[in-house]
Design a protein around this motif. Structure first.
Motif, PDB file in Angstrom:
ATOM      1  N   LEU A  91      45.078  29.938  59.074  1.00 35.65           N
ATOM      2  CA  LEU A  91      44.592  28.915  58.148  1.00 35.65           C
ATOM      3  C   LEU A  91      43.217  29.290  57.600  1.00 35.65           C
ATOM      4  CD1 LEU A  91      45.026  26.156  56.841  1.00 35.65           C
ATOM      5  CD2 LEU A  91      43.943  25.119  58.858  1.00 35.65           C
ATOM      6  N   THR A  92      42.346  29.818  58.432  1.00 35.15           N
ATOM      7  CA  THR A  92      41.018  30.236  57.966  1.00 35.15           C
ATOM      8  C   THR A  92      41.124  31.369  56.952  1.00 35.15           C
ATOM      9  OG1 THR A  92      40.082  29.607  60.105  1.00 35.15           O
ATOM     10  CG2 THR A  92      38.776  31.076  58.708  1.00 35.15           C
ATOM     11  N   THR A  93      42.026  32.324  57.192  1.00 37.09           N
ATOM     12  CA  THR A  93      42.215  33.436  56.254  1.00 37.09           C
ATOM     13  C   THR A  93      42.725  32.964  54.906  1.00 37.09           C
ATOM     14  OG1 THR A  93      42.674  34.905  58.124  1.00 37.09           O
ATOM     15  CG2 THR A  93      43.343  35.657  55.935  1.00 37.09           C
ATOM     16  N   VAL A  94      43.726  32.081  54.923  1.00 35.09           N
ATOM     17  CA  VAL A  94      44.301  31.575  53.664  1.00 35.09           C
ATOM     18  C   VAL A  94      43.270  30.779  52.885  1.00 35.09           C
ATOM     19  CG1 VAL A  94      46.046  30.037  52.694  1.00 35.09           C
ATOM     20  CG2 VAL A  94      46.653  31.603  54.539  1.00 35.09           C
ATOM     21  N   VAL A  95      42.545  29.934  53.556  1.00 36.19           N
ATOM     22  CA  VAL A  95      41.523  29.139  52.865  1.00 36.19           C
ATOM     23  C   VAL A  95      40.423  30.033  52.319  1.00 36.19           C
ATOM     24  CG1 VAL A  95      39.770  27.361  53.192  1.00 36.19           C
ATOM     25  CG2 VAL A  95      42.027  27.058  54.181  1.00 36.19           C
ATOM     26  N   GLY A  96      40.017  31.043  53.101  1.00 34.02           N
ATOM     27  CA  GLY A  96      38.976  31.954  52.615  1.00 34.02           C
ATOM     28  C   GLY A  96      39.413  32.744  51.401  1.00 34.02           C
ATOM     29  N   LEU A  97      40.658  33.277  51.453  1.00 33.78           N
ATOM     30  CA  LEU A  97      41.164  34.019  50.290  1.00 33.78           C
ATOM     31  C   LEU A  97      41.323  33.105  49.081  1.00 33.78           C
ATOM     32  CD1 LEU A  97      43.849  36.332  51.949  1.00 33.78           C
ATOM     33  CD2 LEU A  97      41.567  36.948  51.139  1.00 33.78           C
ATOM     34  N   GLY A  98      41.750  31.879  49.312  1.00 31.68           N
ATOM     35  CA  GLY A  98      41.864  30.943  48.191  1.00 31.68           C
ATOM     36  C   GLY A  98      40.526  30.641  47.552  1.00 31.68           C
ATOM     37  N   MET A  99      39.498  30.484  48.365  1.00 30.60           N
ATOM     38  CA  MET A  99      38.170  30.225  47.820  1.00 30.60           C
ATOM     39  C   MET A  99      37.638  31.439  47.071  1.00 30.60           C
ATOM     40  SD  MET A  99      36.424  28.110  50.982  1.00 30.60           S
ATOM     41  CE  MET A  99      34.879  27.974  50.081  1.00 30.60           C
ATOM     42  N   VAL A 100      37.900  32.649  47.613  1.00 29.98           N
ATOM     43  CA  VAL A 100      37.465  33.861  46.913  1.00 29.98           C
ATOM     44  C   VAL A 100      38.177  34.001  45.576  1.00 29.98           C
ATOM     45  CG1 VAL A 100      37.491  36.370  47.017  1.00 29.98           C
ATOM     46  CG2 VAL A 100      36.779  35.066  49.012  1.00 29.98           C
ATOM     47  N   PHE A 101      39.502  33.731  45.562  1.00 30.56           N
ATOM     48  CA  PHE A 101      40.259  33.821  44.312  1.00 30.56           C
ATOM     49  C   PHE A 101      39.776  32.798  43.298  1.00 30.56           C
ATOM     50  CE2 PHE A 101      43.895  32.478  41.728  1.00 30.56           C
ATOM     51  CZ  PHE A 101      44.213  33.691  41.121  1.00 30.56           C
ATOM     52  N   ALA A 102      39.583  31.567  43.747  1.00 37.20           N
ATOM     53  CA  ALA A 102      39.098  30.533  42.832  1.00 37.20           C
ATOM     54  C   ALA A 102      37.695  30.858  42.329  1.00 37.20           C
ATOM     55  CB  ALA A 102      39.110  29.170  43.532  1.00 37.20           C
ATOM     56  N   GLY A 103      36.834  31.373  43.227  1.00 33.97           N
ATOM     57  CA  GLY A 103      35.498  31.758  42.781  1.00 33.97           C
ATOM     58  C   GLY A 103      35.526  32.911  41.801  1.00 33.97           C
ATOM     59  N   GLY A 104      36.431  33.895  42.035  1.00 35.77           N
ATOM     60  CA  GLY A 104      36.552  35.008  41.098  1.00 35.77           C
ATOM     61  C   GLY A 104      37.044  34.579  39.735  1.00 35.77           C
ATOM     62  N   MET A 105      38.035  33.688  39.694  1.00 39.45           N
ATOM     63  CA  MET A 105      38.523  33.190  38.406  1.00 39.45           C
ATOM     64  C   MET A 105      37.445  32.390  37.683  1.00 39.45           C
ATOM     65  SD  MET A 105      41.502  34.407  38.051  1.00 39.45           S
ATOM     66  CE  MET A 105      41.970  33.449  36.618  1.00 39.45           C
ATOM     67  N   ALA A 106      36.713  31.597  38.437  1.00 41.35           N
ATOM     68  CA  ALA A 106      35.629  30.831  37.800  1.00 41.35           C
ATOM     69  C   ALA A 106      34.546  31.766  37.266  1.00 41.35           C
ATOM     70  CB  ALA A 106      35.037  29.848  38.819  1.00 41.35           C
ATOM     71  N   TYR A 107      34.220  32.819  38.038  1.00 41.11           N
ATOM     72  CA  TYR A 107      33.214  33.769  37.564  1.00 41.11           C
ATOM     73  C   TYR A 107      33.707  34.523  36.335  1.00 41.11           C
ATOM     74  CZ  TYR A 107      30.422  38.037  37.352  1.00 41.11           C
ATOM     75  OH  TYR A 107      29.652  39.082  36.926  1.00 41.11           O
ATOM     76  N   LEU A 108      34.991  34.889  36.299  1.00 43.06           N
ATOM     77  CA  LEU A 108      35.535  35.595  35.139  1.00 43.06           C
ATOM     78  C   LEU A 108      35.457  34.738  33.885  1.00 43.06           C
ATOM     79  CD1 LEU A 108      36.989  38.046  33.960  1.00 43.06           C
ATOM     80  CD2 LEU A 108      39.157  37.050  34.714  1.00 43.06           C
ATOM     81  N   GLU A 109      35.846  33.465  34.016  1.00 42.96           N
ATOM     82  CA  GLU A 109      35.771  32.583  32.849  1.00 42.96           C
ATOM     83  C   GLU A 109      34.316  32.377  32.418  1.00 42.96           C
ATOM     84  OE1 GLU A 109      38.239  31.556  31.073  1.00 42.96           O
ATOM     85  OE2 GLU A 109      39.676  32.568  32.385  1.00 42.96           O
ATOM     86  N   TRP A 110      33.426  32.228  33.387  1.00 48.75           N
ATOM     87  CA  TRP A 110      32.013  32.062  33.030  1.00 48.75           C
ATOM     88  C   TRP A 110      31.475  33.326  32.373  1.00 48.75           C
ATOM     89  CZ3 TRP A 110      27.964  35.093  34.710  1.00 48.75           C
ATOM     90  CH2 TRP A 110      26.684  34.666  34.327  1.00 48.75           C
ATOM     91  N   TYR A 111      31.874  34.489  32.857  1.00 50.25           N
ATOM     92  CA  TYR A 111      31.359  35.737  32.285  1.00 50.25           C
ATOM     93  C   TYR A 111      31.841  35.922  30.846  1.00 50.25           C
ATOM     94  CZ  TYR A 111      30.295  40.686  31.726  1.00 50.25           C
ATOM     95  OH  TYR A 111      29.817  41.885  31.266  1.00 50.25           O
ATOM     96  N   LYS A 112      33.111  35.607  30.595  1.00 57.05           N
ATOM     97  CA  LYS A 112      33.606  35.705  29.222  1.00 57.05           C
ATOM     98  C   LYS A 112      32.849  34.773  28.286  1.00 57.05           C
ATOM     99  CE  LYS A 112      38.325  37.125  30.384  1.00 57.05           C
ATOM    100  NZ  LYS A 112      39.764  36.767  30.306  1.00 57.05           N
ATOM    101  N   ALA A 113      32.625  33.558  28.736  1.00 60.28           N
ATOM    102  CA  ALA A 113      31.859  32.623  27.903  1.00 60.28           C
ATOM    103  C   ALA A 113      30.418  33.078  27.746  1.00 60.28           C
ATOM    104  CB  ALA A 113      31.909  31.222  28.523  1.00 60.28           C
ATOM    105  N   HIS A 114      29.858  33.680  28.794  1.00 64.72           N
ATOM    106  CA  HIS A 114      28.475  34.157  28.719  1.00 64.72           C
ATOM    107  C   HIS A 114      28.349  35.331  27.756  1.00 64.72           C
ATOM    108  CE1 HIS A 114      24.392  34.929  29.964  1.00 64.72           C
ATOM    109  NE2 HIS A 114      24.692  36.162  30.344  1.00 64.72           N
ATOM    110  N   VAL A 115      29.356  36.213  27.708  1.00 64.08           N
ATOM    111  CA  VAL A 115      29.335  37.334  26.764  1.00 64.08           C
ATOM    112  C   VAL A 115      29.338  36.825  25.328  1.00 64.08           C
ATOM    113  CG1 VAL A 115      30.712  39.258  25.890  1.00 64.08           C
ATOM    114  CG2 VAL A 115      30.338  39.025  28.336  1.00 64.08           C
ATOM    115  N   LEU A 116      30.190  35.863  25.037  1.00 65.41           N
ATOM    116  CA  LEU A 116      30.212  35.298  23.680  1.00 65.41           C
ATOM    117  C   LEU A 116      28.906  34.588  23.349  1.00 65.41           C
ATOM    118  CD1 LEU A 116      33.845  33.862  23.588  1.00 65.41           C
ATOM    119  CD2 LEU A 116      33.034  36.104  22.814  1.00 65.41           C
TER     120      LEU A 116
END
Length: 595
Positions: A91-116
């Motif tokens: 359960l700790t592994t799944v939650v950690g990977l989910g948080m990393v994935f969600a954080g990565g997607m949020a960072y990607l969207e923020w980076y694209k908006a920041h580039v524009l």
């Protein structure tokens, strides 16, 4: 006492099924005690709840009544596994990977908006690298106002839509200065400028600086990338930047109802190779699409003709603006304006008379860079003559005549000087200068109001060059058609190298300065003889290239014969045994005898 001891022994014997009883010797040694009101203390351990005897279980008994149901077994398994350490780790592994994935997607969207956001910030009014440098070292007061400036102002402001522009002209005519002045008037609002470079990697960095784009090099996700994002070369990086710029241009056009403007200065610095052509075509394709959509206007400026020749093949919305030298009235007016500012800064006297200004124009022509240079000199006439001498020496170092030359420089001397001699003779020679010459009619001053512009001019035509204003005493550079230039030079493949070296432009001299230098070289004594000798030497070298010469170092004879019925031949060297045959006709000596 005896009964009590027997009961004790019986009690311990009953415990024998649960725990081994002590040895008999130990039990017999225990002392006997009387009943008293206090509890007796024994050395034998006491049990809080003595075990109750259970009925024996036989093989024929039914065990179903004592086994739990299957549902109870399943619930207990999942309940136990849910509280196990393995489930907690999973359960700790799944939650950690989910948080990393969600954080990565949020960072990607923020980076694209920041580039524009950063690219949009590059077009906001305020700081621009090219504008900042020109403001520090080139104040607007010292720039010459050209008749093309109102058209450039409208293009930079975004008033002219539906096309992109190629500004072509010789070096020093003020192409880049007009763009910078137009940007300064609107504080670079919606405009950005980029300088070309022969190295495409350097151009990639300059484009990123102009657009405030890092080509994903600052993206943290590249830490886990298996390949370098720059493996595709500068063309792929330029394409990435243009993709992001297109999104920003669409957003800007919707919000401001005007297109963005992106200027590329000196595109002739791109290498004249397939790599340079690829980048230029890449920019032109985007310019065509964005001009049609009305979201971004590109401006290209160049000094060489090869850029126009290459871009014209794929151009449908390209507008050409040719920038020439100033006319006589414009040159004298600009020279007086620049000279006044220079003397005012020095705290010196008044501006020279119109005869000196006219003579300076006759020497250097209407090139704005030349006029600005001589306006800062102590003696304008002396500075103009030294500029002609420097241009003459540079011309001779490039294509000076070498009568006894090798075959590696024969073509450029012959063809180039044939064309320069024709152009120099077609122009009127420079008259001797006398400082006591009569005053020429003064040129009327024309006020240059920043808000006063020429009438609106449509950019629907391909050539949008404003017509020159009528002027008195203009000096026109001689020119010939391309067909006449081919006949004069006898070859046409040397026109592009001459244009690259600014020796001629559109089959005419690049400037009045070059024309004066060529006239001085041709007027020297023995020039025509040297040119004829050079051409004869070229004919000899070309004859040697077209002929094959066989050299025999030793006399020989060929012997023919037959061997086994076949004709054979053999070459036999004679060496020193060879004696030449005597001539049949002998020369007659002075005394009449035959020698």
């Amino acid at each position: 006492m005896t009964g009590l001891r027997i009961l004790q022994r019986g009690h311990l014997a009953g415990l024998g099924a649960r725990r081994p009883s002590p040895a008999p010797a130990i039990l017999s040694s225990l002392p006997a005690r009387q009943f008293t009101s206090s509890h007796p203390s024994f050395d034998v351990p006491s049990w809080p709840n003595p075990p109750m005897p259970q009925p024996p279980v036989g093989p024929s008994d039914n065990l179903s009544a004592f086994s739990p149901p299957p549902q109870f077994k399943q619930r207990s398994f999942w309940s136990e596994w849910a509280h196990s350490a393995s489930f907690q780790a999973a359960l700790t592994t799944v939650v950690g990977l989910g948080m990393v994935f969600a954080g990565g997607m949020a960072y990607l969207e923020w980076y694209k908006a920041h580039v524009l956001h950063r690219i949009g910030r590059a077009f906001e009014p305020g700081y621009d690298p090219a504008l900042e440098l020109s403001t520090l070292n080139g104040p607007n007061a010292t720039h010459i106002k050209r008749r093309e400036q109102p058209l450039i102002d409208r293009i930079v402001r975004g008033d002219e839509r539906g096309g992109y522009y190629l500004i072509i002209g010789s070096k020093g005519t003020g192409k880049g200065t007009m763009i910078i002045d137009a940007m300064r008037k609107i504080n670079a609002d919606g405009v950005s400028s980029c300088e070309a470079h022969p190295d495409l990697e350097v151009f990639r960095l300059r484009l990123g600086k102009a657009l405030d784009f890092d080509f994903y090099e600052d993206w943290q996700g590249s830490l886990f990338s298996r390949a370098d994002p720059r493996n595709g070369g500068p063309s792929l990086d330029v394409e990435r930047a243009l993709n992001k710029l297109e999104k920003v241009a669409l957003r800007y056009a919707r919000n401001n109802n005007r297109p963005l403007v992106l200027a590329f200065n000196n595109i002739h610095l791109f290498p004249n190779t397939p790599e340079g052509h690829s980048v230029l075509h890449q920019l032109q394709q985007r310019a065509e699409a964005w001009a049609e959509g009305g979201i971004l206007t590109m401006i290209f400026s160049t000094d060489d003709f090869w850029c126009l020749d290459m871009m014209k093949k794929n151009a449908s919305r390209m507008r050409i603006l040719s920038v020439y030298d100033l006319s006589a009235s414009e040159s004298i007016r600009a020279l007086r304006h620049l000279r006044t500012n220079t003397l005012r800064m020095r705290g010196e006297g008044e501006v020279e008379g119109d005869d000196i200004l006219r003579r300076a124009y006759e020497l250097v022509g209407g090139r704005t860079s030349y006029l600005a240079r001589i306006s800062r000199a102590d003696d304008m006439i002396e500075e103009a003559e030294s500029m002609i001498e420097g241009e003459k020496q540079w011309l001779l170092s490039k294509i000076g005549l070498i009568p006894e030359h090798d075959d590696d420089v024969m073509d450029e001397q012959n063809c180039s000087w044939l064309l320069l001699r024709h152009l120099a003779k077609a122009a009127p020679t420079l008259s001797p200068y006398m400082r006591t010459v009569a005053e020429v009619p003064p040129v009327p001053e024309v006020a240059h109001d920043e808000e006063q512009e020429e009438p609106e001019q449509s950019s629907s035509a391909v050539d949008i060059t404003p017509p020159p204003a009528p002027s008195f005493g203009d000096l026109h550079l001689p020119n010939v058609t391309y067909e006449e230039a081919r006949k004069i030079m006898t070859r046409a493949d040397f026109l592009e190298p001459l244009d690259h070296d600014h020796l001629n432009h559109h089959v005419r001299p690049d400037s009045m300065l070059l024309l004066r230098a060529a006239q001085q070289v041709i007027a020297e004594e023995g020039f025509d003889e040297a040119l004829d000798i050079t051409r004869d030497r070229i004919d000899q070298i070309e004859g040697l290239h077209r002929q094959n010469e066989l050299t025999v170092k030793e006399p020989f004879k060929v012997v023919f014969g037959k061997e086994d019925g076949k004709s054979v031949s053999e070459v036999v060297g004679l060496g020193e045994s060879f004696v030449p045959a005597e001539d049949d006709e002998k020369e007659e000596g002075a005394d009449g005898r035959m020698v």
